[in-house]
Design an enzyme around this catalytic site. Sequence first.
Site, PDB file in Angstrom:
ATOM      1  N   TYR A 164     110.370  82.658 -13.919  1.00  0.00           N
ATOM      2  CA  TYR A 164     111.735  83.052 -14.271  1.00  0.00           C
ATOM      3  C   TYR A 164     112.498  81.906 -14.941  1.00  0.00           C
ATOM      4  O   TYR A 164     112.517  80.771 -14.458  1.00  0.00           O
ATOM      5  CB  TYR A 164     112.507  83.498 -13.020  1.00  0.00           C
ATOM      6  CG  TYR A 164     113.980  83.744 -13.289  1.00  0.00           C
ATOM      7  CD1 TYR A 164     114.389  84.906 -13.935  1.00  0.00           C
ATOM      8  CD2 TYR A 164     114.947  82.807 -12.945  1.00  0.00           C
ATOM      9  CE1 TYR A 164     115.722  85.128 -14.218  1.00  0.00           C
ATOM     10  CE2 TYR A 164     116.286  83.019 -13.215  1.00  0.00           C
ATOM     11  CZ  TYR A 164     116.670  84.181 -13.856  1.00  0.00           C
ATOM     12  OH  TYR A 164     117.994  84.400 -14.149  1.00  0.00           O
ATOM     13  N   HIS A 194     126.194  82.670 -22.844  1.00  0.00           N
ATOM     14  CA  HIS A 194     126.904  82.540 -21.579  1.00  0.00           C
ATOM     15  C   HIS A 194     128.220  81.771 -21.713  1.00  0.00           C
ATOM     16  O   HIS A 194     128.969  81.665 -20.738  1.00  0.00           O
ATOM     17  CB  HIS A 194     126.011  81.850 -20.546  1.00  0.00           C
ATOM     18  CG  HIS A 194     124.934  82.745 -19.986  1.00  0.00           C
ATOM     19  ND1 HIS A 194     124.215  83.621 -20.764  1.00  0.00           N
ATOM     20  CD2 HIS A 194     124.448  82.899 -18.714  1.00  0.00           C
ATOM     21  CE1 HIS A 194     123.339  84.267 -20.010  1.00  0.00           C
ATOM     22  NE2 HIS A 194     123.470  83.857 -18.767  1.00  0.00           N
ATOM     23  N   ASN A 307     123.143  76.249 -14.239  1.00  0.00           N
ATOM     24  CA  ASN A 307     122.973  77.035 -13.019  1.00  0.00           C
ATOM     25  C   ASN A 307     123.357  76.214 -11.794  1.00  0.00           C
ATOM     26  O   ASN A 307     122.620  75.338 -11.360  1.00  0.00           O
ATOM     27  CB  ASN A 307     121.517  77.492 -12.920  1.00  0.00           C
ATOM     28  CG  ASN A 307     121.331  78.693 -12.001  1.00  0.00           C
ATOM     29  OD1 ASN A 307     120.234  78.979 -11.568  1.00  0.00           O
ATOM     30  ND2 ASN A 307     122.394  79.409 -11.708  1.00  0.00           N
ATOM     31  N   TYR A 395     160.812  74.272  17.184  1.00  0.00           N
ATOM     32  CA  TYR A 395     159.367  74.180  17.011  1.00  0.00           C
ATOM     33  C   TYR A 395     158.980  73.379  15.767  1.00  0.00           C
ATOM     34  O   TYR A 395     157.946  72.704  15.749  1.00  0.00           O
ATOM     35  CB  TYR A 395     158.757  75.575  16.897  1.00  0.00           C
ATOM     36  CG  TYR A 395     158.780  76.401  18.156  1.00  0.00           C
ATOM     37  CD1 TYR A 395     159.272  75.892  19.352  1.00  0.00           C
ATOM     38  CD2 TYR A 395     158.293  77.706  18.149  1.00  0.00           C
ATOM     39  CE1 TYR A 395     159.291  76.649  20.503  1.00  0.00           C
ATOM     40  CE2 TYR A 395     158.307  78.482  19.301  1.00  0.00           C
ATOM     41  CZ  TYR A 395     158.806  77.954  20.470  1.00  0.00           C
ATOM     42  OH  TYR A 395     158.825  78.717  21.612  1.00  0.00           O
ATOM     43  N   ARG A 398     159.218  69.850  17.174  1.00  0.00           N
ATOM     44  CA  ARG A 398     158.471  69.587  18.407  1.00  0.00           C
ATOM     45  C   ARG A 398     156.973  69.859  18.258  1.00  0.00           C
ATOM     46  O   ARG A 398     156.143  69.195  18.876  1.00  0.00           O
ATOM     47  CB  ARG A 398     159.041  70.472  19.515  1.00  0.00           C
ATOM     48  CG  ARG A 398     158.620  70.055  20.892  1.00  0.00           C
ATOM     49  CD  ARG A 398     158.980  71.031  21.993  1.00  0.00           C
ATOM     50  NE  ARG A 398     160.007  72.008  21.702  1.00  0.00           N
ATOM     51  CZ  ARG A 398     160.138  73.167  22.355  1.00  0.00           C
ATOM     52  NH1 ARG A 398     159.292  73.461  23.329  1.00  0.00           N
ATOM     53  NH2 ARG A 398     161.094  74.009  22.059  1.00  0.00           N
ATOM     54  N   PHE A 444     122.290  78.849  -5.707  1.00  0.00           N
ATOM     55  CA  PHE A 444     123.401  78.891  -6.664  1.00  0.00           C
ATOM     56  C   PHE A 444     124.606  79.659  -6.127  1.00  0.00           C
ATOM     57  O   PHE A 444     125.685  79.630  -6.717  1.00  0.00           O
ATOM     58  CB  PHE A 444     122.949  79.571  -7.960  1.00  0.00           C
ATOM     59  CG  PHE A 444     122.294  80.914  -7.718  1.00  0.00           C
ATOM     60  CD1 PHE A 444     123.050  82.027  -7.372  1.00  0.00           C
ATOM     61  CD2 PHE A 444     120.933  81.056  -7.809  1.00  0.00           C
ATOM     62  CE1 PHE A 444     122.465  83.251  -7.117  1.00  0.00           C
ATOM     63  CE2 PHE A 444     120.323  82.294  -7.557  1.00  0.00           C
ATOM     64  CZ  PHE A 444     121.095  83.388  -7.213  1.00  0.00           C
ATOM     65  N   GLU A 529     122.857  90.863  -9.804  1.00  0.00           N
ATOM     66  CA  GLU A 529     123.697  89.893  -9.100  1.00  0.00           C
ATOM     67  C   GLU A 529     124.789  90.691  -8.388  1.00  0.00           C
ATOM     68  O   GLU A 529     125.927  90.768  -8.839  1.00  0.00           O
ATOM     69  CB  GLU A 529     124.250  88.882 -10.100  1.00  0.00           C
ATOM     70  CG  GLU A 529     123.119  88.087 -10.766  1.00  0.00           C
ATOM     71  CD  GLU A 529     123.524  87.363 -12.039  1.00  0.00           C
ATOM     72  OE1 GLU A 529     124.726  87.377 -12.379  1.00  0.00           O
ATOM     73  OE2 GLU A 529     122.644  86.790 -12.700  1.00  0.00           O
TER      74      GLU A 529
END
Length: 592
Positions: A164, A194, A307, A395, A398, A444, A529
């Site tokens: 791959y 990409h 990647n 508060y 404190r 990844f 994905e």
Amino acid sequence: MPRYTVHVRGEWLAVPCRGEGLTVLWLGREALRRYMKNKPDNGGFASVDDVKFYVRRCKGLGLLDHDDLLEVALEDNEFVEVVIEGDVMSPDFIPSQPEGFYLYSKYREPDKYIALDGDSLTTEDLVNLGKGLYKIKLTPEAEKRVQDSREVIESIVREKTVVYGITTGFGKFANTVIPPDKLKELQFNLVRSHSSGVGKPLIPERCRMLMALRINVLAKGYSGISLETLKQVIEMFNASCLPYVPEKGTVGASGDLAPLSHLALGLIGEGKMWSPKSGWADAKYVLEAHGLKPVTLKPKEGLALINGTQMITSLGCEAVERASAIARQADIVAALTLEVLKGTTKAFDTDIHAVRPHRGQIEVAFRFRSLLDSDHHPSEIAESHRFCSRVQDAYTLRCCPQVHGVVNDTIAFVKDIILTEINSATDNPMVFAKRGETISGGNFHGEYPAKALDYLAIAVHELAAISERRIERLCNPSLSELPAFLVAEGGLNSGFMIAHCTAAALVSESKALCHPSSVDSLSTSAATEDHVSMGGWASRKALRVIEHVEQVLAIELLAACQGIEFLRPLKTTTPLEKVYDLVRSVVRFGKL
């Protein structure tokens, strides 16, 4: 022969200078002549002589006098812009300098190095690399690991094994085998396709961090990149040649593909690139100006560059470091407010916190005791109300150890995850040189840093939420012994009325930003994905929340310093008086 790279209306032109005694005016006209020559309508001008323009350096945007000699005004191969009078800026125009360009007009190339081995980078180191304080080199052990992993890839290519991303397509195309003569083209096509992000480019500090972190991951030796290519990337980093990386577009699995692809696009000499010398220009010109050659991708190298979770994690490093700083400052600011509101120190007693021994709570209580009234640092303000009838404080005063404490513990938890992540291999497939094979996995996936940064935003926001309530107490005369909105002659003057409104607005905005992005997932890449982390947004919004916290605490600090003016001539403790003096060195007492 000197040469200059000139920007004219969105185009970059290389202009060689043959001859001596040439001026800035000549350079501008020659660049315009070349620009007009390439336009069918001469760019809308009858002749160069009709064009009115001015010339400025890309570095620092300084205007140049038309009569100055080029050899006096400019360095060889410097980048300049010709700005034509009357031109209206295009909405897609990339400025020659990013925001904060004035910092880079004083940029000095560092002479110190950080040696990266893929295993020992710290968040502090990465932030300093982002600031341009260091160059990068590899350790000998890292170089050997990189070479060993590359030999595995070369063997796969020689033997035509189906693996791959090396000999196949990507994502949905993982089952498509690529012919051997197309393997290099495959990597270039991957980077180009990409590079699909949008939004503003990362500022130089963040792009440096992204680039440095990717180098560190590649140095681990599980990515299959060649040592030659990795050293080219390091040379570009060391020259501060930074690709155009849009901030939006990653879903955080399979890694930060879009931003890392834009990073790789600049490395191969395509797209835009920035350096202190050039400003924004075509990447090939920026690299050439620094004597560098674009990367020529070999099999697997495009995938090795893009990647991983480095966009999420590099921004996460900045978020963690800024969160750590503002958390410490929050204790100091709150202590000063407590003094101004004449609060008691009893709530910070060691025995109280020993019976609920959370680490952060104990640390914050200790800081308060160190800053407030004690035998070591007496406070005249505390002495003035020692025998008052008040039993306990609100508060927001404190409970600071309990509220600030868990923020500190969360920061420590998140930092531990980020520290692991920046020294992790996050590729796919992973190259295991000792086994002589590659294995596909899921390192990844950005769920770890995404979840951690969502936690960080939620926790750090609380510093602003409680600070805004303390600002209210400072400004509201029914809750303090101070004038309304901390100003004399109220009505004529409004004082901190709207400063408090600003704090409230920031806190409200951060409440929406604190919704966890990592609870969302959208299936991508044709359902291959099918679960993603949305970590890119987690990191960016964490930084926005932290910025809001910084701003709200700054308002509280100013308000507390304003309030102390109404208690004079009484003095607070020595440490808090030094804080007051520091503020007054840059901000004077406000009368409005």
